[in-house]
Every structure is written in structure tokens, then in C-alpha cells.
Design an enzyme around this catalytic site. Sequence first.
Site, PDB file in Angstrom:
ATOM      1  N   PRO A 162       0.792  -1.240   0.000  1.00  0.00           N
ATOM      2  CA  PRO A 162       0.000   0.000   0.000  1.00  0.00           C
ATOM      3  C   PRO A 162       0.826   1.292   0.000  1.00  0.00           C
ATOM      4  O   PRO A 162       0.262   2.378  -0.043  1.00  0.00           O
ATOM      5  CB  PRO A 162      -0.835  -0.109   1.269  1.00  0.00           C
ATOM      6  CG  PRO A 162      -0.213  -1.154   2.091  1.00  0.00           C
ATOM      7  CD  PRO A 162       0.575  -2.035   1.197  1.00  0.00           C
TER       8      PRO A 162
ATOM      9  N   LYS B   1      -2.145   2.280  -4.420  1.00  0.00           N
ATOM     10  CA  LYS B   1      -2.641   1.874  -5.737  1.00  0.00           C
ATOM     11  C   LYS B   1      -3.748   0.826  -5.696  1.00  0.00           C
ATOM     12  O   LYS B   1      -4.457   0.649  -6.680  1.00  0.00           O
ATOM     13  CB  LYS B   1      -1.462   1.310  -6.573  1.00  0.00           C
ATOM     14  CG  LYS B   1      -0.443   2.346  -6.946  1.00  0.00           C
ATOM     15  CD  LYS B   1      -1.027   3.420  -7.845  1.00  0.00           C
ATOM     16  CE  LYS B   1      -0.364   4.757  -7.625  1.00  0.00           C
ATOM     17  NZ  LYS B   1      -1.254   5.878  -7.913  1.00  0.00           N
TER      18      LYS B   1
HETATM   19  P1  FAS Z   1     -11.987  -6.459  -2.113  1.00  0.00           P
HETATM   20  O1  FAS Z   1     -11.111  -7.427  -1.369  1.00  0.00           O
HETATM   21  O2  FAS Z   1     -12.171  -5.081  -1.587  1.00  0.00           O
HETATM   22  O3  FAS Z   1     -13.466  -7.067  -2.250  1.00  0.00           O
HETATM   23  C1  FAS Z   1     -13.654  -8.445  -2.496  1.00  0.00           C
HETATM   24  C2  FAS Z   1     -15.025  -8.802  -1.923  1.00  0.00           C
HETATM   25  O4  FAS Z   1     -15.322 -10.139  -2.308  1.00  0.00           O
HETATM   26  C3  FAS Z   1     -15.045  -8.759  -0.408  1.00  0.00           C
HETATM   27  O5  FAS Z   1     -16.117  -7.958   0.048  1.00  0.00           O
HETATM   28  C4  FAS Z   1     -15.214 -10.218  -0.008  1.00  0.00           C
HETATM   29  O6  FAS Z   1     -16.015 -10.356   1.155  1.00  0.00           O
HETATM   30  C5  FAS Z   1     -15.913 -10.803  -1.220  1.00  0.00           C
HETATM   31  N1  FAS Z   1     -15.692 -12.245  -1.420  1.00  0.00           N
HETATM   32  C6  FAS Z   1     -14.541 -12.932  -1.314  1.00  0.00           C
HETATM   33  N2  FAS Z   1     -14.742 -14.226  -1.599  1.00  0.00           N
HETATM   34  C7  FAS Z   1     -16.068 -14.364  -1.907  1.00  0.00           C
HETATM   35  C8  FAS Z   1     -16.902 -15.454  -2.285  1.00  0.00           C
HETATM   36  N3  FAS Z   1     -16.413 -16.684  -2.399  1.00  0.00           N
HETATM   37  N4  FAS Z   1     -18.203 -15.225  -2.516  1.00  0.00           N
HETATM   38  C9  FAS Z   1     -18.719 -13.970  -2.414  1.00  0.00           C
HETATM   39  N5  FAS Z   1     -18.001 -12.894  -2.054  1.00  0.00           N
HETATM   40  C10 FAS Z   1     -16.673 -13.102  -1.800  1.00  0.00           C
HETATM   41  N6  FAS Z   1      -5.243  -0.318  -0.756  1.00  0.00           N
HETATM   42  C11 FAS Z   1      -4.832   0.979  -0.799  1.00  0.00           C
HETATM   43  O7  FAS Z   1      -4.781   1.558  -1.885  1.00  0.00           O
HETATM   44  N7  FAS Z   1      -4.454   1.636   0.367  1.00  0.00           N
HETATM   45  C12 FAS Z   1      -4.543   1.024   1.606  1.00  0.00           C
HETATM   46  O8  FAS Z   1      -4.210   1.628   2.613  1.00  0.00           O
HETATM   47  C13 FAS Z   1      -4.998  -0.311   1.694  1.00  0.00           C
HETATM   48  N8  FAS Z   1      -5.129  -0.932   2.916  1.00  0.00           N
HETATM   49  C14 FAS Z   1      -5.588  -2.232   2.961  1.00  0.00           C
HETATM   50  C15 FAS Z   1      -5.740  -2.915   4.195  1.00  0.00           C
HETATM   51  C16 FAS Z   1      -6.199  -4.235   4.241  1.00  0.00           C
HETATM   52  C17 FAS Z   1      -6.346  -4.948   5.586  1.00  0.00           C
HETATM   53  C18 FAS Z   1      -6.495  -4.918   3.039  1.00  0.00           C
HETATM   54  C19 FAS Z   1      -6.949  -6.379   3.081  1.00  0.00           C
HETATM   55  C20 FAS Z   1      -6.356  -4.264   1.816  1.00  0.00           C
HETATM   56  C21 FAS Z   1      -5.907  -2.917   1.765  1.00  0.00           C
HETATM   57  N9  FAS Z   1      -5.767  -2.219   0.558  1.00  0.00           N
HETATM   58  C22 FAS Z   1      -5.332  -0.944   0.477  1.00  0.00           C
HETATM   59  C23 FAS Z   1      -6.066  -2.847  -0.672  1.00  0.00           C
HETATM   60  C24 FAS Z   1      -7.560  -2.776  -0.877  1.00  0.00           C
HETATM   61  O9  FAS Z   1      -8.009  -1.456  -0.719  1.00  0.00           O
HETATM   62  C25 FAS Z   1      -7.855  -3.397  -2.205  1.00  0.00           C
HETATM   63  O10 FAS Z   1      -6.976  -2.965  -3.209  1.00  0.00           O
HETATM   64  C26 FAS Z   1      -9.282  -3.161  -2.646  1.00  0.00           C
HETATM   65  O11 FAS Z   1     -10.136  -3.525  -1.589  1.00  0.00           O
HETATM   66  C27 FAS Z   1      -9.509  -4.009  -3.897  1.00  0.00           C
HETATM   67  O12 FAS Z   1     -10.860  -4.018  -4.158  1.00  0.00           O
HETATM   68  P2  FAS Z   1     -11.560  -5.332  -4.758  1.00  0.00           P
HETATM   69  O13 FAS Z   1     -10.716  -5.871  -5.853  1.00  0.00           O
HETATM   70  O14 FAS Z   1     -12.954  -4.952  -4.984  1.00  0.00           O
HETATM   71  O15 FAS Z   1     -11.415  -6.449  -3.600  1.00  0.00           O
HETATM   72  C1  PHB Z   2      -4.547   5.581   3.722  1.00  0.00           C
HETATM   73  O1  PHB Z   2      -5.046   4.555   4.246  1.00  0.00           O
HETATM   74  O2  PHB Z   2      -5.014   6.729   3.921  1.00  0.00           O
HETATM   75  C2  PHB Z   2      -3.322   5.416   2.861  1.00  0.00           C
HETATM   76  C3  PHB Z   2      -2.663   4.187   2.855  1.00  0.00           C
HETATM   77  C4  PHB Z   2      -1.540   4.040   2.058  1.00  0.00           C
HETATM   78  C5  PHB Z   2      -1.077   5.126   1.293  1.00  0.00           C
HETATM   79  C6  PHB Z   2      -1.749   6.344   1.315  1.00  0.00           C
HETATM   80  C7  PHB Z   2      -2.877   6.491   2.116  1.00  0.00           C
HETATM   81  O3  PHB Z   2       0.041   4.983   0.530  1.00  0.00           O
END
Ligand code: FAS
Ligand code: PHB
Length: 393
Positions: free
Chosen positions: A291, A295
Amino acid sequence: MRTQVGIIGAGPAGLLLSHLLHLRGIESVVLESRSYDYITSRIRAGLMEQNTVDLLNEVGLAKNLNKVALPHDGVQFTFDGVLRRINMQELIGRRVTIYGQQLIVKDMADIRERVGGEILYEAEATQISNLESKPSITFIHSGQEQTLECDFVAGCDGFHGLSRPSVPGNLRKDFDRVYPFGWLGLLISAVPPSEELVYCHSPTGFALFSMRSEEVTRAYLQVRPNESLENWSEDRIWSELRGRLGQHDGLSLVEGEILQKVITPMRSWVSEPMQYGNLYLAGDSAHIVPPTGAKGMNLAIADVCVLSRGLIDFYQNNNWHYLNSYSETCLRRVWRAEHFSWWMTTMLHRFYDANPFDHKRQIAELHTVFDSDAGSRLVAENYAGLPLEPWQP
Ligand code: FAS
Ligand code: PHB
């Protein structure tokens, strides 16, 4: 049950795709294994690229965002005792915006419900069949096993979903890089040290000061891999936040109640191809980024623009071109984001096994990039985001 496009996952990718298809009269059903309350309260990403915000405005999803989001012209970096600010608005005419992922997920879910969109919550997909002909998704909902027949399946179910493993292993190539550290994510009831984000390289490790509002700080501390929360007392957290931020004019750390602390591992991951038969992978189901480059969510939205254009062109003009080139089109941008996220991560984090030469070289790299307009422009262009593909033909 039957629909045109079966979407697995109600994260940013799945919900945006369902909305874009609806705008062009294409039916979809979203299957989400968790509850509405869970997905609309899960604290995850926070930063949106300019192109993401522009798209959300274009397609009618930015009403609340425009009221409460925090647009930033610049971003700040501290290293080697100096503070550098990149003024993206001045350098490239673009900015970034802070708007929590849980908020945009809620906005999209609520708008879909309002127009009669079909989102089945606590509906876990268990199998995808007949991917090379008329696919079907088996799922469990209200304790009953059910089947959704569809023309296409959009695998928007994240890194742990079942879509990626549904691509035959002999046709799939996975690219993986696990980092030797994780992030301790903190939600703190305190005014952030700055109105803009501050990325900190320090002798004891990386820190990031972001925010969720003008009174709530979202901070991250680099921790050792497999670290446990028990090792992070509040005293240690504040000591490291203060030490890694350092002393700089205009930056002041205000203490407050720590509302949440979670440790997440860091990895880069890409699975190729992002399509097989009538299954198309979008977002975290196909790729993961550390992160540091902010992106993850933006990349999910970029994939959906490519997939939406392909599906609309198929249904409106019986044209397969954009669907046939979906994976190739997405991967060009995915690998650019993977590189930028890797670069920001390796430049700003302390590698525990690094020798004194590596430390000095890393400091020199930070000066090379952030003391120069060319280097700052390169960071600005990638951080504020590369152009998106059109979401419709
Ligand atoms: P998602 O993971 O958001 O959504 C997938 C969905 O599918 C979920 O709601 C899940 O419950 C559902 N699902 C899974 N299996 C299934 C099944 N078998 N049947 C039905 N539903 C199912 N990105 C950033 O840019 N900045 C950050 O700070 C950041 N922090 C993060 C912290 C954590 C703890 C995590 C896990 C990710 C983080 N990310 C961050 C990355 C995150 O934001 C992802 O890039 C973003 O959620 C991607 O979106 P989707 O591809 O829609 O996947
Ligand atoms: C945020 O959660 O606000 C966040 C996380 C990672 C970044 C920037 C912002 O690089």
C-alpha cells in the site's frame, strides 16, 4: 436464477462494475459473502487518484465524496533530516483525494439498492462452472445452495476469493514478491500532523501519516514480519510515531485515543492471464500491491473500466474485441502500478538485513528523487495516477 453478468464480490471492483453496466442497461447480480454492515465499515484504503475521482463524478457516484472528501495538492516526505513537499497540482495539474474505501463502498452499494440493483449479502460463491460456455455460479445463501446462470462471470472477490483459482493452474502464471516487513495500521482520534500525507523514512523504520478527516489520523508503522500486536504497547506506538516523524517545521504530532490497530503483511502479486473463457478477474483477485503507493483500490477501479467497456461493446454491438484483449490491456497498467508500489516501498522502508552501504545508498536515492524536479515529477505522475481506459466504447 439467471442474469447477464454474475459478479462475485461487493468491494470497489464488483460494485463499480455493477453500477457501470446498469448505466448501459446491462443486468448483473452481485454475490457478496459478508454482510452489508461488514463491507461498509471495514477500514481499508484511503487515497484516490485524480482519475478515480473524475470517473466517480462522471458516473454519478461522487455526491457524498464531494461533500466530505479531502483533496490534496501535495504530498510530503521526510528523510535524512529533511522535509520535502511535492506539489502535484503545480507540477502536473493533478491532485489526490482522501476518501475512505468503506465510504465509497457504502455509496455504491446504496445507489445500487436505490435503483433496484441485485446484491445478495451473506451469499458465498462456492464454485464457478462451464467457464468456456454458459457459466454458472454455485453459492450458499440463507443456508440454501443456489445457482446463478449467466453469460459472463466477473471475479471481483479479492485475493482470497475463488475466482483466480478457477483459472486452470496449467494456464496461470503467478508473480510474487513478499516483503520482509508488515504495516501496523492505526486509527487515532487526533488531528493529523499535517493537512497532507507525510511519508517518513527513518533509522528505525518507515511511518506514514494519513487521515480520515481533519480530526482522525490514519497512521502506519513498519513492523517486522509476523509481528504480533502484543509487542506494541501504546507507549511504544507513540514513541515510534514521534521518532519516525522527526522534528520539522509545520509538522506536529498530537496524541489521542487509538481506536484501532491491525497488522497487515506486505506483498506484490500478479496472476496472469486475468481472463479465462467467460471469466474476467478484476482488482485484488488478480493482483496485490504493497500500500505504499496507494494503488490497490485505484487499480481495481482501472480494471473495471476496461471490463465495463468490453461487456458494453459486446451487448450493444456484438463486438468481442475489448473482451478478447481485456487481460493484455489491464496488465499494462497493473505492471506500472506494481513497479511504482515496489519502488516507493523499497525506497522508503528499512530492510533489516541491509548493510551500511545499502543504508547510505538508500539515502542517496531519496535525495536523487526528491531533490530534483524530474524525480518529483515522476513520483507525482504515478502517485496522482496514470490515465484510465474509457469505461464505455
Ligand atoms: P476487495 O477485497 O475489496 O473485495 C472483495 C469482496 O469479495 C469482499 O467484500 C469479499 O467479502 C468478497 N468475497 C470474497 N470471496 C467471496 C466469495 N467466495 N463469494 C462472495 N463474495 C466473496 N489499498 C490501498 O490503496 N491503500 C490502503 O491503505 C490499503 N489498505 C488495505 C488494508 C487491508 C487490511 C487490506 C486487506 C487491503 C488494503 N488495501 C489498500 C487494498 C484494498 O483497498 C484493495 O486494493 C481493494 O479492496 C480491492 O478491491 P476489490 O478488488 O474490490 O477487492
Ligand atoms: C490511507 O489509508 O489513507 C493510505 C494508505 C496508504 C497510502 C496512502 C494512504 O500509501
